[in-house]
Design a protein around this motif. Structure first.
Motif, PDB file in Angstrom:
ATOM      1  N   UNK A 159      37.108   1.247  -6.348  1.00 18.29           N
ATOM      2  CA  UNK A 159      37.216   0.266  -7.508  1.00 18.29           C
ATOM      3  C   UNK A 159      37.836  -0.965  -7.180  1.00 18.29           C
ATOM      4  N   UNK A 160      39.197  -0.892  -6.447  1.00 14.30           N
ATOM      5  CA  UNK A 160      39.788  -2.276  -6.187  1.00 14.30           C
ATOM      6  C   UNK A 160      39.065  -3.023  -5.348  1.00 14.30           C
ATOM      7  N   UNK A 161      38.484  -2.667  -4.247  1.00 19.35           N
ATOM      8  CA  UNK A 161      37.797  -3.439  -3.412  1.00 19.35           C
ATOM      9  C   UNK A 161      36.618  -4.126  -4.120  1.00 19.35           C
ATOM     10  N   UNK A 162      35.910  -3.327  -4.858  1.00 21.19           N
ATOM     11  CA  UNK A 162      34.599  -3.909  -5.744  1.00 21.19           C
ATOM     12  C   UNK A 162      34.914  -5.141  -6.706  1.00 21.19           C
ATOM     13  N   UNK A 163      36.009  -4.816  -7.159  1.00 24.47           N
ATOM     14  CA  UNK A 163      36.714  -6.019  -8.139  1.00 24.47           C
ATOM     15  C   UNK A 163      37.146  -7.255  -7.546  1.00 24.47           C
ATOM     16  N   UNK A 164      37.397  -7.197  -6.331  1.00 27.10           N
ATOM     17  CA  UNK A 164      37.893  -8.279  -5.344  1.00 27.10           C
ATOM     18  C   UNK A 164      36.393  -8.662  -4.788  1.00 27.10           C
ATOM     19  N   UNK A 165      35.450  -7.742  -4.376  1.00 27.12           N
ATOM     20  CA  UNK A 165      34.174  -8.468  -3.925  1.00 27.12           C
ATOM     21  C   UNK A 165      33.207  -8.979  -4.803  1.00 27.12           C
TER      22      UNK A 165
END
Length: 285
Positions: A159-165
């Motif tokens: 989720x964290x990576x998705x929000x950044x991406x």
């Protein structure tokens, strides 16, 4: 140009669909069960009424066969990320917009190949290229359904990576969309000039009619104002990049862009001009 058509176009659409998937939550799919009525109104408007309105438009304006097919291909396309953004700007029901886009995009692998094959044969007759429904469905799975599934998986597991991406991917998708529209117009410039008046009038009429049809049906169904705004936008705004890609897949274009892509390319520009007054009106209420 050949590299852009054969590689850049499908990769660009895949990135756009990946961007859509990264922005989705599991709740966006569960919402179909909890909000069945508004979803059903939106789905019927997109899957049934939209192609019927497009068919009426090309008949009324008597557009050339290839352009008529382009209109129909555009009408088969779901809203995509653009409709979600416009729903947010209009202060509509963004959750409903995202749910409609997600489900209709996934269902398009079944509906679009069949409807596209019918349109090509109906309007182009003996000049129609051979359309493989199975081949088109496989291609759509690879460049639409699979990227969405990958994006949803990334969102769920990282989720964290998705929000950044999410932000950079959306911006990249926008840039790619602009480049595709410009390239499609440039590749069919003379055909574009020859049919600009009739095509522009037809596309603007269709776009305006769909926004009003979605608005009227949602109001008649007793939906809330926020839901009504979203149904209007989801009915009136299509994923023009998918329309351009479908045109290339159907005609197996190896040099330049298919003439069937012209309506989707022009629509990629005119839809903002048509939608803007609606956005101001929606935001004011």
């Amino acid at each position: 140009m050949d590299l852009l058509v054969n590689v850049g176009l499908p990769v660009s659409l895949a990135i756009i669909m990946l961007s859509l998937g990264v922005g989705l939550e599991a709740a966006d799919f569960r919402r179909v069960i909890t909000r069945r009525y508004p979803f059903a109104i939106g789905a019927v408007s997109q899957v049934l009424l939209l192609p019927l309105a497009a068919f009426a438009t090309v008949t009324l304006f008597a557009v050339p066969p290839e352009i008529a097919v382009g209109f129909m291909l555009l009408s088969f396309c779901p809203g995509g990320v653009t409709s979600n953004i416009l729903s947010k700007l209009a202060k509509g029901d963004v959750a409903l917009s995202v749910t409609l886009t997600a489900i209709i995009s996934l269902l398009s692998i079944l509906t679009v190949p069949i409807l596209a094959a019918w349109s090509v044969n109906h309007f182009m007759g003996e000049a129609a290229p051979e359309v493989s429904v199975t081949g088109l469905a496989i291609a759509m799975f690879l460049i639409t359904t699979l990227p969405v599934a990958i994006g949803v998986t990334i969102r769920h597991c990282f989720r964290g990576f998705a929000l950044v991406l999410d932000g950079p991917l959306s911006k990249l998708a926008t840039v790619l969309f602009v480049l595709i529209v410009i390239a499609a117009l440039a590749g069919n410039w003379q055909l574009f000039i020859d049919n600009l008046s009739i095509m522009g009038a037809g596309l603007i009429t269709l776009n305006l009619a769909l926004l009003l049809i979605g608005l009227g049906i949602a109001r008649a169904a007793g939906l809330s104002w926020d839901e009504t705004k979203t149904i209007s936008i989801e009915t009136g705004i299509q994923n023009s990049t998918l329309g351009i890609t479908l045109a290339a897949l159907i005609t197996n274009t190896s040099t330049g862009f298919s003439p069937l892509a012209l309506p989707a390319a022009v629509y990629g520009i005119t839809m903002y001009a048509v939608a803007l007054p609606f956005l101001f009106w929606f935001r004011s209420r």
